[in-house]
Structures are given as C-alpha cells and as structure tokens.
Write an enzyme that holds these catalytic residues in place. Structure first.
Site, PDB file in Angstrom:
ATOM      1  N   ARG A  99     -73.164 -42.491 -41.250  1.00  0.00           N
ATOM      2  CA  ARG A  99     -72.097 -42.291 -42.249  1.00  0.00           C
ATOM      3  C   ARG A  99     -72.330 -40.984 -42.992  1.00  0.00           C
ATOM      4  NH1 ARG A  99     -69.362 -46.246 -44.401  1.00  0.00           N
ATOM      5  NH2 ARG A  99     -67.992 -44.522 -44.920  1.00  0.00           N
TER       6      ARG A  99
ATOM      7  N   CYS B  44     -69.848 -52.421 -39.373  1.00  0.00           N
ATOM      8  CA  CYS B  44     -69.782 -51.370 -40.394  1.00  0.00           C
ATOM      9  C   CYS B  44     -70.671 -51.676 -41.589  1.00  0.00           C
ATOM     10  CB  CYS B  44     -68.337 -51.168 -40.833  1.00  0.00           C
ATOM     11  SG  CYS B  44     -67.554 -52.686 -41.398  1.00  0.00           S
TER      12      CYS B  44
ATOM     13  N   ARG C 179     -61.491 -44.386 -52.492  1.00  0.00           N
ATOM     14  CA  ARG C 179     -61.572 -45.717 -51.873  1.00  0.00           C
ATOM     15  C   ARG C 179     -60.747 -46.674 -52.722  1.00  0.00           C
ATOM     16  NH1 ARG C 179     -66.579 -49.484 -49.941  1.00  0.00           N
ATOM     17  NH2 ARG C 179     -66.339 -48.063 -48.193  1.00  0.00           N
TER      18      ARG C 179
ATOM     19  N   GLN D  10     -65.759 -44.095 -41.367  1.00  0.00           N
ATOM     20  CA  GLN D  10     -66.585 -45.058 -40.617  1.00  0.00           C
ATOM     21  C   GLN D  10     -66.423 -44.820 -39.113  1.00  0.00           C
ATOM     22  OE1 GLN D  10     -68.519 -47.906 -41.970  1.00  0.00           O
ATOM     23  NE2 GLN D  10     -69.293 -47.822 -39.888  1.00  0.00           N
TER      24      GLN D  10
ATOM     25  N   ASP E 211     -66.826 -57.361 -38.149  1.00  0.00           N
ATOM     26  CA  ASP E 211     -66.765 -57.002 -39.579  1.00  0.00           C
ATOM     27  C   ASP E 211     -66.643 -58.314 -40.350  1.00  0.00           C
ATOM     28  OD1 ASP E 211     -66.295 -55.720 -42.039  1.00  0.00           O
ATOM     29  OD2 ASP E 211     -64.174 -55.349 -41.611  1.00  0.00           O
TER      30      ASP E 211
ATOM     31  N   HIS F  90     -60.234 -46.964 -42.260  1.00  0.00           N
ATOM     32  CA  HIS F  90     -61.568 -46.545 -42.729  1.00  0.00           C
ATOM     33  C   HIS F  90     -62.049 -45.410 -41.807  1.00  0.00           C
ATOM     34  CE1 HIS F  90     -65.225 -46.648 -44.819  1.00  0.00           C
ATOM     35  NE2 HIS F  90     -65.755 -47.772 -44.407  1.00  0.00           N
TER      36      HIS F  90
END
Ligand code: CP
Ligand code: NVA
Length: 332
Positions: A317, A272, A108, A138, A231, A135
């Site tokens: 996730r 998310c 990440r 996700q 988001d 991402h």
C-alpha cells in the site's frame, strides 16, 4: 510515460488505461527497491498534502503519511470528526479551501460522488482512499503483490469470495478485467456486483483478453484459481443489523482449507485487511458470542498459512501510494 499523469486525480481505475496502470505498478516497484536500498526519493520538499478521513483507517493513513514523509512533504491529517466537511461546509467549498493550501488531497469516506466533487473543485490532484464504491489505491498494491508472487498479472485467475457488490468486489472486477485477468465473483446472487459495472467490465475484458464470471458455485468458482481473495462481510459505515443476513448468506463463501485445496497448487490468499480470522478483535468476539463462528470471511488456518500474502499487500500500500503521489504531483 513520466509526466503524463501529472495533475490527474486518482479516483477509480475506470479512469486509467491498462498502460497507465502498468506504469504506476512499475513506478511503485522502483520506489520500493529504492527504499530497501536506502536510495532517497525526496524531491518534494515544500509540498504539502491533506488527508481527509471520514472513516477510520490503519493502512491507508499510515501509507500516505510514511510515503509523504519519505518524499519530504508536509502532511495534515483530518480525522472523522476533525473537519467541517459535509456538516458545516459543502464539499465544493472544502475542496476550494484545501486546494489553496495543499498540493494534493486524499479523501476516504462514503459515496464516490463526494470524492468526484472534491476533485472537480480542488484544482489539485485528489486521491481516493476508499469510498463505498471503489478502493483504487488498494488495487495497485494488490496488482504489485500478484506480480511479485506469481511473476505475472495478465492471465492470472482471481476469485473473489464474499460481498462482491461493494468497494473491494467492484474494484477488483474493474482492475482484473482491465489487466487481462480472469475475474470470478463467487458468492450469493444477492451479493453480485451491479449489472452496469459488470457490463462495463465485460467490455474491458474483451479489450484485454480477460474475463468476468459470476457464480454461486464454490467448487467451480474456485477451481484452479491462482488467487483467492476475500474482504470483511460488513463494511465500514454499514449497520450492525446486517451481520445476521451476511452470516447467513456468505458463510458458504468463507475461505477455508477446502477452498484453497481446490484452487491452483501454488495459489495465494489475499485480503485487503483488516480481517476477522480469530477472536482477537472486539467485533470478532461479539460476532462469535451471537453466531458462534470464530473465523468469518477466512479461517485462521488459511490466514496464517504459507499461502497468505496479506502482509506483503499491506506493505505494498505504501509503495504504490507513493507512486500515485509522484505520478500525479509530477515526477521530479
Ligand atoms: N485495506 C485498507 O484500506 O486498510 P485500512 O482501512 O486500515 O486503511
Ligand atoms: N470493504 C471494506 C474494505 C476495507 C479496506 C470496508 O469498506 O470497510
């Protein structure tokens, strides 16, 4: 399809066919069922994975760790200050070192080119745990959540509100257009996704029967949507100075009751996470003191409503990351 993703990295959904994406969602649903039933999926003893985080995380880190432990694997977590990566050692050298010790590497961080370079040199699968641009883990969790709640993926109308030119907006546009969904970015023109990625996604949509729409108009952009998604307005790594401009430009695109009422009757709300929906976070309080808004991208009313499926997404996730590791390490 078992075995076909073995040895592959998971860097962006651009690299995967709709069939492969469906396969990963199916595998995730299967391991989720097995976990709930107490059926172990732990044939990975002796394998080890490295988690490299140059940005902070709750969900992604915990998902990789729990999934790895469930499967019998060892895990090393390198925190944002805990490795030499980028500062004292190049990405290529780091990749070749980690690749000698680990069976897979999660990364990440910032630019997508970093995770691409890691994958090029590591010699083992690399999994993108979020970059500025994408991402992808996700996305699998979100698609599984949509399937669970709406009973289908194809034909679902998803509207994304907020900063649509960053990792979440980009990834959702790619995921939806590949999976035959109708994707709408409903936001200020300044936050529309990159034109090149829009063109690419339009190509995917043509193949899948989906569509891509960009609009500044909230009324038409959210009308009859099955999913309303948002988001944070300021992402990790962005400077505090951008808050004023984001609040100014993105406030009209806050997800509130009016937006949900304009969407389809059984619409779900997705995010998310983490989310700014009340004053129970430090940043939430700081922004409130400066700008007087107590919910930012989403109101507390919507976040806490029965339409909100955000914690199902968070749980998914873990199951989807488990599926990605199984498929790329080789299903035992
Ligand atoms: N959604 C998500 O990636 O959460 P974290 O930043 O907590 O990992
Ligand atoms: N856009 C957000 C996503 C967090 C999961 C960020 O990059 O901070």
């Amino acid at each position: 399809m078992a075995g076909i993703l073995k040895g592959r990295s998971f860097l962006t959904l651009k690299d995967f066919t709709p069939k492969e994406i469906k396969y990963l969602i199916g595998l995730a649903a299967d391991v989720k069922y097995k976990k709930k039933e107490g059926i172990p999926v732990n044939h990975y003893q002796g394998k080890n994975i490295a988690l490299v985080f140059e940005k902070t995380s709750t969900r992604t880190r915990c998902s990789f760790e729990v999934a790895a432990h469930d499967m019998g694997m060892g895990v090393t977590y390198l925190d944002p200050s805990g490795s030499q990566i980028g500062r004292k050692e190049s990405i290529a050298d780091t990749a070749r070192v980690l690749g000698r010790m680990y069976d897979g590497i999660e990364y990440r961080g910032y630019g997508q080119e970093i995770v691409e370079e890691l994958a090029k040199y590591a010699g083992v699968p690399v999994w993108n745990g979020l970059t500025n641009e994408f991402h992808p883990t996700q996305m699998l969790a979100d698609l599984l959540t949509i399937q669970e709640h709406l009973g289908r993926i194809e034909g679902v109308k998803l509207t994304y509100m907020g900063d649509a030119r960053y990792n979440m907006g980009n990834s959702l546009m790619v995921a939806c257009s590949k999976m035959g969904m109708d994707f709408t970015a409903c936001t200020s023109k300044d936050y529309f996704p990159d034109a090149g990625l829009v063109e690419l996604s339009n190509g995917y949509a043509k193949e899948s029967g989906g569509s891509v729409t960009l609009t500044e108009d909230v009324e038409s952009g959210t009308k009859d949507a099955d999913v309303i998604y948002t988001d944070v307005w300021v992402s990790m790594g962005e400077p505090d100075e951008v808050w004023a401009e984001r609040i100014n430009k993105l406030s009209p695109y806050q997800v509130n009751k009016k937006v949900m009422d304009n969407a389809a009757e059984n619409a779900i709300f997705m995010h998310c996470l983490p989310a700014f929906h009340n004053l129970k976070t430090q940043i939430g309080r700081e922004v409130y003191e400066k700008f007087g808004m107590d919910g930012l991208e989403v109101t507390d009313e919507v976040f806490e409503s029965g339409q909100s499926v955000v914690f199902d997404e968070a749980e998914n996730r873990m199951h989807t990351i488990k599926a990605v590791m199984m498929a790329t390490l080789g299903e035992a």
